[in-house]
Structures are given as structure tokens and as C-alpha cells.
Scaffold this motif. Structure first.
Motif, short mmCIF file in Angstrom:
data_model
loop_
_atom_site.label_atom_id
_atom_site.label_comp_id
_atom_site.label_asym_id
_atom_site.label_seq_id
_atom_site.Cartn_x
_atom_site.Cartn_y
_atom_site.Cartn_z
N ALA A 204 0.83 -1.20 0.00
CA ALA A 204 0.00 0.00 0.00
C ALA A 204 0.87 1.26 0.00
O ALA A 204 0.57 2.23 -0.71
N ALA A 205 1.96 1.25 0.77
CA ALA A 205 2.83 2.43 0.82
C ALA A 205 3.43 2.73 -0.54
O ALA A 205 3.46 3.88 -0.99
N TRP A 206 3.91 1.70 -1.24
CA TRP A 206 4.50 1.90 -2.56
C TRP A 206 3.43 2.20 -3.62
O TRP A 206 3.72 2.86 -4.62
N TYR A 266 6.43 10.43 5.56
CA TYR A 266 5.46 9.74 4.70
C TYR A 266 4.98 8.45 5.34
O TYR A 266 3.77 8.21 5.46
N LEU A 267 5.91 7.61 5.78
CA LEU A 267 5.52 6.30 6.33
C LEU A 267 4.72 6.46 7.62
O LEU A 267 3.69 5.80 7.80
N GLN A 294 -2.82 14.00 3.04
CA GLN A 294 -1.98 14.64 4.04
C GLN A 294 -0.52 14.23 3.94
O GLN A 294 0.36 14.92 4.46
N SER A 295 -0.24 13.13 3.26
CA SER A 295 1.13 12.62 3.15
C SER A 295 1.79 12.93 1.82
O SER A 295 3.00 12.71 1.67
N LEU A 296 1.02 13.41 0.86
CA LEU A 296 1.57 13.68 -0.47
C LEU A 296 2.76 14.64 -0.45
O LEU A 296 3.73 14.44 -1.19
N PRO A 297 2.75 15.72 0.37
CA PRO A 297 3.92 16.60 0.38
C PRO A 297 5.22 15.88 0.69
O PRO A 297 6.27 16.22 0.14
N ALA A 298 5.17 14.88 1.57
CA ALA A 298 6.39 14.15 1.92
C ALA A 298 6.93 13.38 0.74
O ALA A 298 8.16 13.24 0.58
N ILE A 299 6.04 12.87 -0.12
CA ILE A 299 6.50 12.19 -1.34
C ILE A 299 7.10 13.19 -2.30
O ILE A 299 8.16 12.96 -2.89
N LEU A 300 6.45 14.34 -2.45
CA LEU A 300 6.89 15.33 -3.43
C LEU A 300 8.21 15.99 -3.03
O LEU A 300 8.96 16.45 -3.90
N VAL A 301 8.48 16.05 -1.74
CA VAL A 301 9.74 16.65 -1.29
C VAL A 301 10.95 15.88 -1.82
O VAL A 301 11.99 16.49 -2.12
N LEU A 302 10.84 14.57 -1.96
CA LEU A 302 11.99 13.75 -2.35
C LEU A 302 12.51 14.08 -3.75
O LEU A 302 13.69 14.35 -3.92
#
Length: 336
Positions: A204-206, A266-267, A294-302
Motif C-alpha cells: 500500500a505504501a508503494w 510519509y511512512l 496529508q502525506s503527499l507533500p512528503a512524497i513530493l519533497v523527495l
């Protein structure tokens, strides 16, 4: 009608305990009844406010190129479900007030013990976030991580600062589980043994990482993927997630803390949506676009962090990377 707000906050009639969300719906209903335009405009305004608070938050954290994070956050097609659906007001409220709570917490930390007002506001905003929907119920864990990585203080002082946040999460968590159990009413919503459920977390995380960059095959309900926890390959996504976490920590001196902090954020922020606790929706699908809001910014930061490091590359390589980034942003806008 007249006791609508009281029922939202103090009765167990609603299917979930999202009293702030139901309060906003009640107020809008008094104004326009069932005309949908105001409800949609409110959702759009909340999304824009969330994007603005996110920008300020990233600037305060000295994140590289915060505008390049906020732009896809604002227009990415994976956000459509959270913004266009009136029913997802809960996700918008939970995220907006959660981000505001982090902003005020950082303000309180920067000012030390001189003023308590920002800290009190942080606790209030977090309570409102949970009352919208507890999408950031694991925020206290992230606050502890921030304190351990950046603050020069004692464990006792950290514990006192984060204790109110943990207490709020505990209360809303217990209430939320009780409401979900009322909905589930004994159903086996996932149809998985414990090992398969744990193995599903990494998948699910991936899944959400892939959806962020694939810009395709987005659906209302995704097929429930059959994962057998007794097989080795079922655990590969979990192993990969742990490997990324370990690498970003191992090279934190060379790369800085942003990759580690982003992946950890993110996790941790996705834990409630990955499948550990039962929610009624799992009987239809194990994943959904609105769960990653709510977690999308953490993915986009990478990827933005990676782009910020191409300054040392040759001019041709730099222009190539910038062109690819612009193409992705345009594709996201068109697809949305």
C-alpha cells in the motif's frame, strides 16, 4: 435540525466521529440546503488554504524549492477525490488544521519558553484537526522525531511538550475505533490473516508512491490485491521501504536530513491508512486516492530535493532535469 451540532459532537448517531466536519455541513445546510455549489467552493477554499500553509511550513523548515512542492500538491490528479467530493471535507479539515498545528509548534519551539500562546494554539489546532478527521493522528510521533533530531533538550522536556498531543491522539483513536467497530459489526473486512495484513502495508505504501508519478489508472475503487503473507515476494515491498529508510539515515551527513525526514514523515503519517486498524472501506478496496492527501507533500519533497542537488551538474544535465520536471508539472495539470 436544531440539535444538529450537539448530535455531531456528543451523540454517536453519525457513522464516524468527525464532529467538526459535520458542523460545517450543518452550517452550510442552514444557508443553502442541498444546493451543492457552496459545499464545493468551501472544499476548494480549504484546499487552497492548506496549500498556502504547506508553503509557509516548508519555508520554515528550509525545504528546497517549496513552490515546486506546492504546485503539484495543488493540481495533482490524485487530489481530485479529496477536493471534488463534498464528503471528503473531513480530509481537508484534518490536514489544514494539522499543518497549522505543526506551524504553531515550530513557532513555540523557536521562541523557547518566552511565550506559551503558540504552543496552546498548536494543541487547539491539533484537536480541531482530529475533530475534522484524524488523518494526522500519528503527528505526535513526528513531533518527537523532530525534537530528537533538531532540539538540544532533555527527554523529560520533550515528553512534557508532546504529552497533550499524544493524549488527544489516544482519545480520538479510541473513539474512532469504537465508531468503526459499530460500522463493521463483526465483519471480516479485509479477509486476511495477520501475516498477509502486515505484508500488505508495504504494498500500500508503494502504491501511493507509484500513483504520485504514474499519472494514470486512477479509479474510485481499486481492485483488492491478493497478498499472501506466507510467500517471500509478499514481503519485498516492506523490505524495500525499510531499505530506503535505512539508506537515507546512513547517508544523512552527505545528503542532509531532508530525505530521511521526508520518507519517515510519509511512512508514519500513512500508518492509519495502510491497513493496521480495520475500517469499513477495506471491504471494497485496500487503498484510495484520498488517503494520501496529508502525506503527499512528503512524497513530493523527495524528487524536489534531488532536483535541488543538480546545481552541481553540467549545464546540459541541469537543463534536461528542469525540462523533465516542467513536463511532469504540465502533464499533472492537464490530467487533472
Amino acid at each position: 435540525v436544531h440539535d444538529g451540532i450537539y448530535r455531531a459532537w456528543f451523540k454517536n448517531d453519525p457513522p464516524d466521529y468527525y464532529p467538526l466536519t459535520y458542523t460545517t455541513f450543518w452550517l452550510e445546510y442552514q444557508a443553502v440546503r442541498e444546493q451543492s455549489r457552496l459545499y464545493h467552493l468551501t472544499n476548494i477554499a480549504l484546499h487552497l488554504l492548506t496549500t498556502g500553509v504547506l508553503y509557509l511550513l516548508l519555508r520554515r523548515l528550509h525545504a528546497p524549492w517549496p513552490r515546486l512542492v506546492c504546485l503539484p500538491f495543488a493540481v495533482h490528479p490524485i487530489q481530485l477525490e479529496s477536493v471534488a467530493w463534498i464528503s471528503q471535507r473531513k480530509t481537508l479539515l484534518g490536514t489544514l488544521f494539522g499543518f497549522a498545528a505543526v506551524w504553531e509548534y515550530l513557532t513555540a519551539r523557536e521562541r523557547g519558553g518566552e511565550r506559551r500562546a503558540p504552543y496552546v494554539r498548536a494543541v487547539i489546532w491539533f484537536a480541531l484537526s482530529l475533530a475534522g478527521k484524524p488523518v494526522l493522528i500519528t503527528l505526535p510521533v513526528l513531533l518527537v522525531g523532530y525534537e530528537l533530531l533538531t532540539a538540544k533538550t532533555t527527554y523529560r522536556a520533550i515528553a512534557w511538550r508532546v504529552a497533550p498531543f499524544f493524549m488527544l491522539s489516544l482519545v480520538f483513536g479510541i473513539v474512532g475505533v469504537a465508531y468503526q467497530q459499530k460500522l463493521i459489526a463483526g465483519l471480516d473486512v479485509r479477509g486476511q490473516d495477520f501475516a498477509s495484513r502486515l505484508a500488505s502495508l508495504g504494498w500500500a505504501a508503494w502504491f501511493y508512491v507509484r500513483q504520485t508519478f504514474a499519472l494514470s489508472e486512477m479509479n474510485f475503487v481499486y481492485p483488492r490485491r491478493q497478498i499472501d503473507g506466507a510467500t517471500v515476494e509478499a514481503w519485498l515491498p516492506n523490505i524495500a521501504a525499510a531499505a530506503v529508510w535505512g539508506l537515507t539515515w546512513r547517508f544523512r551527513v552527505r545528503w542532509g536530513l531532508f530525505p530521511f525526514a521526508a520518507w519517515t514523515t510519509y511512512l508514519v503519517s500513512m500508518v492509519p491508512s495502510l491497513g493496521i486498524a480495520d475500517v469499513f472501506y477495506w471491504r471494497y478496496s485496500y487503498v484510495g486516492d484520498h488517503y494520501v492527501y496529508q502525506s503527499l507533500p512528503a512524497i513530493l519533497v523527495l524528487p524536489v530535493w534531488l532536483l535541488s542537488r543538480v546545481e552541481s551538474l553540467s549545464p546540459i544535465a541541469r537543463r534536461t532535469v528542469y525540462a523533465a520536471s516542467a513536463s511532469f508539472a504540465c502533464a499533472a495539470c492537464i490530467y487533472a
